[in-house]
Design an enzyme around this catalytic site. Structure first.
Site, PDB file in Angstrom:
ATOM      1  N   HIS A 418      30.986  90.030 -22.474  1.00 31.94           N
ATOM      2  CA  HIS A 418      31.251  91.433 -22.489  1.00 31.94           C
ATOM      3  C   HIS A 418      31.110  92.016 -21.069  1.00 31.94           C
ATOM      4  O   HIS A 418      31.996  92.980 -20.688  1.00 31.94           O
ATOM      5  CB  HIS A 418      30.017  92.028 -23.294  1.00 31.94           C
ATOM      6  CG  HIS A 418      30.108  93.663 -23.429  1.00 31.94           C
ATOM      7  ND1 HIS A 418      29.391  94.281 -22.602  1.00 31.94           N
ATOM      8  CD2 HIS A 418      30.834  94.313 -24.268  1.00 31.94           C
ATOM      9  CE1 HIS A 418      29.792  95.678 -22.846  1.00 31.94           C
ATOM     10  NE2 HIS A 418      30.496  95.692 -23.928  1.00 31.94           N
ATOM     11  N   ARG A 581      44.134  99.551 -30.441  1.00 27.26           N
ATOM     12  CA  ARG A 581      43.319  98.608 -31.169  1.00 27.26           C
ATOM     13  C   ARG A 581      42.315  99.382 -32.027  1.00 27.26           C
ATOM     14  O   ARG A 581      41.646 100.079 -31.576  1.00 27.26           O
ATOM     15  CB  ARG A 581      42.760  97.375 -30.374  1.00 27.26           C
ATOM     16  CG  ARG A 581      42.016  96.285 -31.535  1.00 27.26           C
ATOM     17  CD  ARG A 581      41.427  95.359 -30.601  1.00 27.26           C
ATOM     18  NE  ARG A 581      40.125  95.812 -29.985  1.00 27.26           N
ATOM     19  CZ  ARG A 581      39.435  94.987 -29.465  1.00 27.26           C
ATOM     20  NH1 ARG A 581      39.640  93.731 -28.950  1.00 27.26           N
ATOM     21  NH2 ARG A 581      38.220  95.379 -29.168  1.00 27.26           N
ATOM     22  N   THR A 730      43.484  86.264 -26.589  1.00 31.13           N
ATOM     23  CA  THR A 730      43.206  84.803 -26.272  1.00 31.13           C
ATOM     24  C   THR A 730      41.453  84.563 -25.878  1.00 31.13           C
ATOM     25  O   THR A 730      41.177  83.484 -26.031  1.00 31.13           O
ATOM     26  CB  THR A 730      43.863  84.292 -24.737  1.00 31.13           C
ATOM     27  OG1 THR A 730      43.560  85.278 -24.010  1.00 31.13           O
ATOM     28  CG2 THR A 730      45.322  84.198 -25.193  1.00 31.13           C
ATOM     29  N   ASP A 732      39.159  85.646 -28.078  1.00 35.78           N
ATOM     30  CA  ASP A 732      38.427  85.127 -29.339  1.00 35.78           C
ATOM     31  C   ASP A 732      39.410  83.910 -29.911  1.00 35.78           C
ATOM     32  O   ASP A 732      38.758  83.194 -30.536  1.00 35.78           O
ATOM     33  CB  ASP A 732      38.604  86.345 -30.585  1.00 35.78           C
ATOM     34  CG  ASP A 732      37.312  86.954 -30.254  1.00 35.78           C
ATOM     35  OD1 ASP A 732      36.213  86.335 -29.866  1.00 35.78           O
ATOM     36  OD2 ASP A 732      37.242  88.178 -30.908  1.00 35.78           O
ATOM     37  N   CYS A 794      47.117  89.928 -24.818  1.00 37.02           N
ATOM     38  CA  CYS A 794      46.413  90.847 -24.220  1.00 37.02           C
ATOM     39  C   CYS A 794      44.921  90.317 -24.112  1.00 37.02           C
ATOM     40  O   CYS A 794      44.025  91.458 -23.740  1.00 37.02           O
ATOM     41  CB  CYS A 794      46.359  91.969 -25.215  1.00 37.02           C
ATOM     42  SG  CYS A 794      45.652  91.608 -26.935  1.00 37.02           S
TER      43      CYS A 794
END
Length: 847
Positions: A418, A581, A730, A732, A794
């Site tokens: 993160h 998203r 890509t 996850d 993305c």
């Protein structure tokens, strides 16, 4: 000219090639062809040097005959590529008692003694590998020879043949050594890379007239601007001028003495030589030269060392002057070099007190006071104090603190944690996985084993380009986004053939993306909009709602906030695509985890602490990244996606009134099955119809899927039936394909890479074999079902040159990366397009 199978005198027409004699030998031939004053030089082939290492010597006497009786010689290494290194230069070979007597008569006794002692020391220490101590200090030739005899049990050799043979053997064997081989392989050299050697007549740099040695270049090594830099040292040999404290400037300088003050004609000749090399060798070169009794000799020329900023400036200037093409200029810049221009960097000459080292997760450097919480970072920023946010690991709750901080440092995490992902999006320097740190957030201390304990308010420097954490404030170099950089980006845009979008979660991100000239927004993560304190309370009310109507009431309060966000984003990106998203993270991320936070939330919601605690516990999951998040929330708590869809469509109508029509792209995260898409699409379409009916305004939108699970890639054909686009997430997808936690893999990944389990960290470099195969399958199956399907990447890999190469080859429409990775992606895409035209890569010479 003398040429044998073993060595060749360098003349304009000699058969000398970089692939057989090395880079230095070929460069010297080019200088000879330009009629520059290069001393007589002989080049030894790679095969000859290998033979010498194996014990077979060439005809040393014949080689010496090229130079004539009594010549002093130097031997330099000539590897195929300059970065591959090689043994150090040996000077004054051929120095003996007879030559010392001769030089004493012509140059003076002190000069002769200095030359003789220097050679004995180099021969003993660098060639024969004797201990250096007996040869240190102000000693005479007699004492030096005595020390040599004491160490070797034999007199110092007087025969130039023996001297030269030992030098050649020493350098050939050093190249074959294990350490040297590993060092050059780290620079990309093949295991069997050859070494050439050049034997050159000495231009002594020592004499009774104007004599000395120096190094000069004609572009600033820091900025690349036209500027004469370098040093000159009278009565000296070799590159001593670079390090001696009493070295002088080349051109007149108010700070001290210069060569130009006493030898303006020689400096003018150097300037002419530099300009000629720039024009004909098509490069800014650094020249090593000597003067002996006023006579100029050019010993060598190499591509001048330079910073990333200078690299760009030089390439652009050469193209603008018509010396190279714009395509060649683009090919000369390694893409990641641009990071040095985009961010503040620790100065290359700054002192570095390294406390520890982690993963270089986001480039750039920053200095500030340590803070241990997002609220402390915001408080520090409010006082105008730069700070470094230090956390064990960050969560979405830390977003505001990251905005307020100058850099982020975490004990855990990797390249796609993160902290790393958000820092790259914000352009913040970030170091993750600094596992040697011991963080105590309660005591507000940071302990580095073997060093002092750091407290909140102590100053450190985070270097996200190297992974270093430094004590104190380091000297910085500021970024440079105009001038040559802007010109290079214009050329890259003209050359590339794949779209480059940016991941942007806020208007500030979008503004930065626009500054870099993107083709749109490829990923806007809406959840980051909910962590503002004013919105967080409402979000928590929605989470605690007991029924759909109560949830809808809380979401109605969030609706205008979301709508305002999207209006600003659409207006900023007017006329360009924006992919939004829908809500992705698990709900527990919005809830406090400590007692003080739980008590404050209970107060805000007017609920008992026990009930708040119970609700928080009920939302906890064993593996939240694979739990109730993404489309699973959209199916089970549909009110969230319905509110977001309404905000998007209402913002679309309002933003379209002031310019080109907005066509939003709505992306569903974490899909695994067609039915999930059908359910969400049905609700989104219903909201669109409702908004059209209510406003009387028509609009267009696209709905697509973020492909993050292996099953979504495998079932892409049926998913595409309801999708206008597929965008591979890509981060996850890699995590799920490997079964690895991207936040924890850093603990063992280096061992895996070192032992060859993985060629690279798959969270850093796209795994084209495994993850890439899933992406190929997904793209092929999706386009078979829907030929007009838009396909992209993305995830964080999208800014990597290797991922862009994969995307182009697979026929993807665009890649979308963090704003500060956009220039790197543009340049990489341009280079790949140029290389596909079969143009020669970096043809630097025309002589």
């Amino acid at each position: 000219m003398l040429s044998t199978p073993d060595f060749t005198e360098i003349t304009p027409t000699a058969e000398v090639r970089t692939s057989t004699h090395g880079n230095r030998a070929k460069c010297l031939q080019r200088l000879v062809r330009l009629d520059l004053p290069v001393p007589k030089t002989v080049a030894l082939r790679f095969e000859t040097v290998r033979a010498i290492a194996g014990g077979r010597m060439p005809d040393i006497r014949a080689l010496l005959d090229v130079f004539g009786q009594g010549a002093l010689l130097s031997v330099r290494s000539s590897s195929q590529m300059p970065d591959w290194g090689g043994p150090g230069t040996i000077l004054n070979i051929g120095m003996n008692d007879e030559k010392a007597t001769e030089l004493a008569a012509t140059h003076g006794q002190s000069a002769a003694d200095a030359l003789y002692v220097s050679f004995i020391r180099a021969y003993a220490v660098d060639v024969l590998r004797l201990d250096a101590d007996p040869f240190e200090g102000p000693i005479t030739p007699r004492l030096a020879k005595s020390a040599f005899e004491a160490e070797m049990d034999e007199p110092f050799p007087q025969d130039p043949c023996e001297q030269l043979a030992e030098v050649l053997k020493s350098m050939a064997r050093a190249w074959e050594g294990t350490t040297a081989r590993l060092l050059r392989q780290a620079q990309g050299a093949p295991a069997d890379a050859g070494l050439g050697l050049v034997v050159q007549e000495m231009a002594l740099g020592i004499g009774q007239g104007l004599s000395g040695s120096g190094v000069v270049q004609f572009a600033s090594p820091e900025t690349g601007e036209a500027q004469v830099t370098g040093r000159w040292l009278p009565q000296a040999q070799g590159r001593a001028a670079l390090s001696e404290t009493d070295a002088q400037f080349i051109v007149s300088d108010k700070r001290g003495k210069s060569l130009e003050d006493v030898a303006p004609e020689q400096v003018a000749a150097l300037k002419s030589a530099g300009a000629l090399m720039r024009q004909r060798l098509r490069e800014e070169m650094q020249i090593e030269f000597t003067l002996m009794n006023g006579h100029l000799s050019i010993l060598d020329a190499v591509r001048c060392p330079r910073s990333g900023r200078a690299e760009v400036a030089v390439a652009v200037a050469l193209a603008e002057d018509g010396i190279i093409t714009t395509d060649e200029a683009l090919l000369r810049i390694p893409p990641f070099t641009l990071n040095q221009l985009l961010h503040r960097q620790v100065s290359p000459i700054a002192a570095r007190d390294v406390l520890t080292r982690g993963i270089a997760a986001s480039p750039g450097a920053a200095t500030g006071k340590i803070v241990f919480s997002a609220s402390a970072a915001q408080a520090m920023a409010a006082q105008g104090e730069p700070c470094i946010l230090v956390r064990r690991e960050t969560s979405p709750e830390d977003i505001r603190g990251m905005h307020a901080a100058q850099a982020v440092l975490t004990e855990r995490g990797g390249m796609t944690s993160h902290a790393a992902v958000i820092a790259r999006g914000l352009g913040l320097p970030c170091v993750t996985g600094a596992t040697r740190l011991m963080l105590d957030s309660r005591k507000k201390t940071l302990t580095v084993p073997g060093r002092k304990i750091f407290h909140e308010g102590d100053v450190i420097t985070v270097d996200g380009s190297t992974g270093d954490v430094l004590a104190g404030a380091a000297e910085m170099v500021e970024p440079a986004l105009g001038g040559a950089f802007a010109t290079l980006m214009d050329w890259a845009d003209a050359a590339r053939d794949i779209g480059i979008r940016a991941n942007a979660d806020t208007p500030e991100d979008a503004a930065m993306a626009q500054r870099f000239g993107v083709d749109g927004i490829g990923l806007c993560r809406t959840e980051h909009m909910f962590f503002d304190p004013a919105r967080l309370t409402v979000m928590r009310e929605m989470i605690f709602a007991e029924n759909p109507s109560d949830r809808a009431a809380a979401l109605d309060r969030l609706l205008p906030m979301q709508r305002a966000d999207f209006i600003e984003l659409f207006q900023m990106m007017q006329g360009q695509p924006v992919t939004i998203r829908l809500f992705d993270p698990p709900l527990h991320e919005f809830l406090p985890g400590d007692r003080d936070g739980i008590r404050a939330l209970a107060e805000a919601l007017d609920l008992p602490v026990s009930r708040v605690q119970s609700r928080i516990e009920s939302l906890q999951e064993f593996n939240p990244m694979l739990g109730m998040r993404g489309v699973r929330l959209g199916v089970t708590v549909p009110e969230i996606y319905e509110m977001q869809a309404r905000a998007i469509f209402e913002a679309t109508i309002k933003a379209s009134r002031k310019g080109a029509p907005v066509v939003p792209e709505i992306m569903i995260p974490l899909v695994s099955a067609r039915r999930e898409v059908e359910l969400v699409k049905g609700r989104v379409d219903a909201i669109a119809a409702e908004v059209r009916s209510k406003t009387g305004q028509d609009f267009t939108y696209r709905l697509g899927v973020m492909v993050e699970t292996p099953r979504a890639a495998l079932r892409a054909g049926e998913i595409a039936e309801h999708s206008a686009f597929l965008s591979f997430g890509t981060n996850d997808l890699t995590q799920m394909t490997y079964g690895l936690s991207r936040d924890d893999a850093g603990r063992f990944m280096s061992a895996y890479v070192q032992q060859g389990v993985f060629p690279e960290d798959p969270f850093t470099q796209l795994d084209v074999d495994g993850v890439g195969e899933l992406m190929h399958l997904g793209a092929d199956r999706g386009r078979r079902a829907r030929p007009d399907l838009i396909i992209s990447i993305c995830g964080e890999h999208a800014g990597q040159p290797s991922a862009i190469a994969f995307s182009r080859k697979a026929g993807f429409d665009y890649v979308s990366c963090s704003p500060f990775r956009v220039p790197v992606a543009k340049l990489a895409a341009a280079q790949l397009s140029i290389q596909d035209k079969n143009l020669p890569v970096d043809p630097k010479v025309s002589v």
